[in-house]
Design a protein around this motif. Structure first.
Motif, PDB file in Angstrom:
ATOM      1  N   MET A  99       0.903   0.255 -16.999  1.00 20.09           N
ATOM      2  CA  MET A  99       1.936   0.469 -18.024  1.00 20.09           C
ATOM      3  C   MET A  99       2.810   1.779 -18.015  1.00 20.09           C
ATOM      4  SD  MET A  99       1.877  -2.144 -20.004  1.00 20.09           S
ATOM      5  CE  MET A  99       2.873  -1.369 -21.284  1.00 20.09           C
ATOM      6  N   ILE A 100       2.009   2.775 -17.359  1.00 21.79           N
ATOM      7  CA  ILE A 100       2.623   3.911 -17.010  1.00 21.79           C
ATOM      8  C   ILE A 100       3.814   3.737 -15.920  1.00 21.79           C
ATOM      9  CG2 ILE A 100       2.302   6.135 -15.730  1.00 21.79           C
ATOM     10  CD1 ILE A 100      -0.565   6.549 -17.341  1.00 21.79           C
ATOM     11  N   PRO A 116      -3.164   4.136  -7.050  1.00 19.72           N
ATOM     12  CA  PRO A 116      -2.855   4.802  -8.402  1.00 19.72           C
ATOM     13  C   PRO A 116      -1.510   5.707  -8.349  1.00 19.72           C
ATOM     14  CG  PRO A 116      -5.115   4.753  -7.920  1.00 19.72           C
ATOM     15  CD  PRO A 116      -4.655   4.251  -6.721  1.00 19.72           C
ATOM     16  N   ARG A 117      -1.566   6.376  -7.059  1.00 16.82           N
ATOM     17  CA  ARG A 117      -0.274   7.312  -7.007  1.00 16.82           C
ATOM     18  C   ARG A 117       1.037   6.564  -6.985  1.00 16.82           C
ATOM     19  NH1 ARG A 117       3.126  10.302  -4.058  1.00 16.82           N
ATOM     20  NH2 ARG A 117       3.051  12.659  -4.355  1.00 16.82           N
ATOM     21  N   ALA A 118       1.024   5.376  -6.542  1.00 18.10           N
ATOM     22  CA  ALA A 118       2.276   4.748  -6.424  1.00 18.10           C
ATOM     23  C   ALA A 118       2.670   4.282  -7.875  1.00 18.10           C
ATOM     24  CB  ALA A 118       2.118   3.224  -5.769  1.00 18.10           C
ATOM     25  N   ALA A 119       1.482   3.999  -8.767  1.00 21.90           N
ATOM     26  CA  ALA A 119       1.766   3.700 -10.330  1.00 21.90           C
ATOM     27  C   ALA A 119       2.409   5.043 -10.996  1.00 21.90           C
ATOM     28  CB  ALA A 119       0.450   2.963 -11.064  1.00 21.90           C
ATOM     29  N   LEU A 120       1.669   6.169 -10.755  1.00 17.44           N
ATOM     30  CA  LEU A 120       2.244   7.510 -11.457  1.00 17.44           C
ATOM     31  C   LEU A 120       3.632   7.633 -10.813  1.00 17.44           C
ATOM     32  CD1 LEU A 120      -1.084   9.218 -11.135  1.00 17.44           C
ATOM     33  CD2 LEU A 120      -0.164   8.090 -13.214  1.00 17.44           C
ATOM     34  N   LEU A 149       0.707  -1.221  -0.136  1.00 20.04           N
ATOM     35  CA  LEU A 149       0.013  -0.070   0.010  1.00 20.04           C
ATOM     36  C   LEU A 149       0.837   1.256  -0.090  1.00 20.04           C
ATOM     37  CD1 LEU A 149      -3.161  -0.041  -0.036  1.00 20.04           C
ATOM     38  CD2 LEU A 149      -3.062   0.927   2.190  1.00 20.04           C
ATOM     39  N   VAL A 150       2.154   1.167  -0.706  1.00 20.35           N
ATOM     40  CA  VAL A 150       2.825   2.485  -0.663  1.00 20.35           C
ATOM     41  C   VAL A 150       2.128   3.521  -1.502  1.00 20.35           C
ATOM     42  CG1 VAL A 150       4.952   3.191  -2.030  1.00 20.35           C
ATOM     43  CG2 VAL A 150       4.961   1.436  -0.375  1.00 20.35           C
ATOM     44  N   SER A 151       2.266   4.647  -1.345  1.00 25.46           N
ATOM     45  CA  SER A 151       1.781   6.018  -2.192  1.00 25.46           C
ATOM     46  C   SER A 151       2.788   7.054  -2.082  1.00 25.46           C
ATOM     47  CB  SER A 151       0.621   6.267  -1.747  1.00 25.46           C
ATOM     48  OG  SER A 151       0.533   6.725  -0.432  1.00 25.46           O
TER      49      SER A 151
END
Length: 842
Positions: free
Chosen positions: A780-781, A714-718, A674-676
């Motif tokens: 993918m991002i 979502p923030r971790a992906a970004l 749950l990292v952000s």
């Protein structure tokens, strides 16, 4: 229309499956194999479309292909058998004149039976009249006369006597039925494109009228359920079409059978010819075929051949056998078996031949079948297990507190939930049959009952769950045992030789790891450590830690948990034998470890020797409005850092111990949930490294490990580019990532998800099949930004999507190293990955 409107099927005729359909092409192949196929004419897709538009072929020229007075049948021929089509229509050309001729040759009852069948079928399927008007119980002359009279009254014209007109109307009716909206939707549901074409075959009716060795039958050469080589089927004297499949008078078995007469005794020469034809069809058509045939005074005619409809276990056995005999290639054998079919082989299954008393239907969340007495609490399930009595745990929805009951139960049924609800995820991990989100089910905990409509079952009643179909059956039903046989193992060995993406397992306990090893997982891609802490002895210590008043008391409780976690990790490393093991640090909110009932609170007060009011007050203080987005994962690990310190120490000490015993180095993978924000990673990384240094100093062992992040926000992906600079791997947790990207609760979405899919809002349930456009773009991002920052980074997916073939294809296209799924989905993923690689190479 032109002279190419129809084509007689001969050895050299131009018949193609993509223009005339599978049945026409199959009949041509049977003719080329010198089987006695009656004269047959094929109408192409284009011809049938023209007929639907009102442009009929030259009927006199078509009928001229057959002998005068020949009775005909018309059958559908779509491009693939699964696409369906209108039913066959027999005895076209039957009229008053032919009735008299057949009556003179074979007797009035035979002629009447043929004529009445045709009138009934024509009235229902061509004239579209009420079937009840023509549902005569016994074929007799008065019934025929009544049917002809009713037809004339309804249609205001006599029953058509001209064979050309009859055939024209049959062709027109079948062509228009294929173009109808309901038929179009039905075949699209089976995977057919909207513009799929239909061919038709017009065939001479072959015999079956004689008094002696005459009739119709079907023969198969394998058992539909097991796939074993065995001749089955039926023959009906004086029958037509597939009437032999309906038990009744004059029905014979194919082979000698103590239950009754057989075709083998009745007509040994014809039986021998059928066996030869079956072997030829298997070798040349490269498939196990069901052959439809007729006998006319002992003379054999082969009318049709279709692939045998069979169970998943039979599908695997047949595919492997054909490949081992070099009839098909190994790649083709792999492509023939749907990946999800393997799930049926790994679990008990409801015998498809058994009658079913359907009580309710829900979401098939975890495959397999189970039966037992209904229980409504985990304690009742454990009590049943102690008595060695099978039970089904029935809940509104399960919570982590129910894990012990799930371990004790044979299956789980919940009123609420979806494919990624707690019951579904844990059920798949345990290999426990599970049906969730059961439509219309109401669980009454006070009355200890479960009801659907006006039907009620109570605690102690027997039920059977079919987790492969989502059916809940009242009572007990015969079950088939798992089929992890040589064919199953062989197919997966072939799959491993072709796939080019790794497959790991989600294993939360040593028992899970043992199952994963048995299914040849390449390692553990996700170990959810909190699941180790729900055992009775550990749960009480966890609760002591939660209710600790001081840091010293909390540290004391964690000190007691340390050897338990260390032992689990050591066992895990030992089972996996140098295969990689990825351990996720503690993730859930603390309230999940607390009882949810007043009775449970009272028991905890007794165990901790504290006032009930204090227990209740502390539990309320830990509750959150939205705990899945609250104090959990890395947030809990940084707020109460002693938890992660204890787990890191347990991991390193276990790795050192197992490595020292085996003489090889164990390199655990530690994953932060749950990292952000990158700062979270930096802080946990510093503490983990400090623990590693401490264990190195204390043990003298060479401690090595890989640190990674579970990307589920979502923030971790970004921000993956920043995060990647501090870790060795990123594993995308697609369950939570889907939940957060959509703003959907995965536990509650099942209530409306089917409606959303039916309305076309979502093409598929995003918790079952990865959403490439939304969630896939986030992945993918994240992957692209992470690779730019650190090209040697390992990327993977460890959500439930990892067991879905379409989602595996996405991961392979994205260049991920591996997918990790529940242990019982590992074989499914191995086969799916092989099929994707084979398809990509074509």
């Amino acid at each position: 229309m032109t002279r190419t409107d129809f084509t007689e099927i001969t050895h050299s005729a131009v018949i193609r499956q993509e223009t005339h359909g599978w049945r026409a092409k199959c009949l041509q192949r049977l003719i080329r194999l010198d089987m006695p196929v009656p004269r047959t004419v094929s109408l192409s897709f284009a011809a049938v479309r023209a007929i639907a538009a009102g442009n009929l072929p030259d009927m006199d020229r078509l009928l001229a292909r057959f002998a005068p007075g020949q009775l005909l049948s018309v059958r559908p021929s779509p491009q693939f058998p699964d696409w369906g089509g209108p039913g066959a229509l027999l005895n076209i050309g039957m009229n008053d004149t032919r009735h008299a001729e057949i009556a003179a040759a074979h007797g009035e009852p035979v002629a009447t039976r043929l004529y009445l069948r045709f009138v009934q079928a024509y009235a229902q399927h061509v004239a579209r009249l009420d079937p009840e008007l023509f549902d005569a119980a016994e074929p007799c002359l008065p019934a025929l006369q009544a049917a002809l009279h009713d037809y004339e009254n309804e249609m205001e014209e006599p029953f058509p006597q001209d064979p050309a007109l009859q055939l024209a109307e049959v062709l027109r009716s079948m062509a228009r039925a294929w173009e109808g909206t309901s038929a179009r939707l039905l075949r699209q549901a089976k995977g057919a494109p909207a513009e799929a074409g239909l061919g038709l075959v017009v065939q001479a009716m072959a015999g079956g009228l004689g008094a002696d060795n005459s009739g119709a039958g079907v023969i198969e050469f394998i058992d539909r359920v097991s796939g074993e080589r065995r001749i089955t089927g039926r023959f009906k004297a004086h029958g037509q079409g597939r009437e032999a499949l309906e038990n009744g008078a004059d029905t014979l078995y194919l082979t000698r059978d103590p239950r009754g007469p057989s075709l083998e005794d009745h007509s040994p020469e014809a039986f021998g010819a059928l066996v030869r034809h079956g072997e030829i069809a298997r070798a040349k058509l490269r498939e196990e075929m069901q052959i439809e045939f007729t006998l006319d005074k002992g003379e054999l005619a082969v009318l049709d051949a279709v692939p045998v409809v069979r169970s998943s276990r039979a599908e695997v056995r047949v595919a492997v056998a054909l490949a081992e005999e070099n009839i098909i290639s190994r790649d083709e054998a792999l492509m023939r078996v749907p990946p999800r079919a393997l799930a049926d082989l790994m679990h008990r299954q409801v015998d498809p031949r058994a009658p079913r008393d359907l009580f309710a239907r829900g979401i098939a969340a975890s495959p397999g079948a189970a039966q037992g007495r209904i229980v409504f609490t985990s304690s009742a399930a454990q009590a049943s297990a102690a008595r060695e009595e099978a039970c089904i745990l029935v809940r509104r929805e399960t919570t982590p507190e129910d894990i012990r009951g799930m371990h004790a139960a044979s299956g789980v049924l919940t009123e609420r939930g979806g494919m990624t609800s707690h019951a579904a995820v844990i059920g798949r991990g345990l290999g426990l049959p599970c049906v969730v989100g059961a439509s219309g089910v109401r669980v009454d905990m006070r009355e200890r009952s479960v009801s659907v409509g006006g039907r009620v079952l109570r605690e102690g009643d027997m039920i059977t769950l079919d987790g492969s179909t989502g059916e809940v059956l009242a009572g007990t039903v015969p079950l088939l045992e798992p089929a992890l046989d040589e064919s199953f193992r062989t197919l997966l060995v072939w799959a491993d030789a072709r796939r080019d993406i790794g497959v790991r397992a989600n294993a939360d306990t040593p028992a899970d790891a043992g199952i994963a090893r048995g299914f040849e997982a390449e390692g553990v891609g996700l170990c959810r450590t909190e699941h180790m802490l729900f055992e009775d002895d550990r749960l009480l210590v966890m609760r002591e830690m939660i209710f600790a008043d001081t840091e010293q008391d909390r540290a004391a409780a964690l000190e007691r948990l340390l050897p338990m976690q260390r032992a689990d990790f050591a066992h895990l490393f030992d089972i996996m034998q140098a295969r990689p093991v990825c351990i996720r640090l503690f993730d859930p909110p603390l309230h999940e470890f607390l009882p949810h009932t007043r009775e449970g609170m009272r028991g905890l007060a007794d165990a901790l020797d504290r006032p009930l009011s204090e227990i209740t007050r502390r539990a309320e203080a830990l509750s959150e409005f939205n705990p899945m987005l609250g104090m959990r994962g890395v947030r809990l690990g940084l707020t109460v850092p002693e938890i992660y310190d204890m787990q890191a120490r347990a991991i390193f000490e276990a790795a050192a111990a197992v490595g020292g015993t085996r003489g090889d180095r164990v390199v655990p993978e530690i994953m932060i949930p749950l990292v952000s924000a990158v700062r979270e990673v930096e802080m946990v990384k510093a503490r983990v490294e400090a623990v590693a240094a401490s264990v190195r100093a204390e043990t003298g062992a060479e401690i090595d490990y890989r640190l990674g992040v579970m990307v589920e926000t979502p923030r971790a992906a970004l921000r993956a580019g920043e995060i990647a600079q501090h870790v060795s791997f990123l594993s995308f947790g697609t369950n939570d990532l889907t939940q957060m990207a959509y703003g959907l609760s995965r536990d509650d979405a099942g209530r409306f998800m089917s409606d959303y899919v039916k309305l076309g809002i979502f093409s598929e349930d995003p918790f079952q099949m990865l959403d490439r456009e939304g969630v896939g773009e986030l992945i993918m991002i994240g992957a692209e930004r992470a690779r730019v920052a650190r090209p040697d980074l390992t990327l993977s997916v460890c959500g439930e999507h990892a067991g879905d073939p379409e989602s595996i294809a996405f991961c392979r296209d994205a260049g991920f190293a591996y997918v990790s799924c529940s242990p019982f989905r590992v074989p499914v993923a191995r086969l799916a990955a092989a099929q994707i690689a084979i398809a990509g190479a074509r």
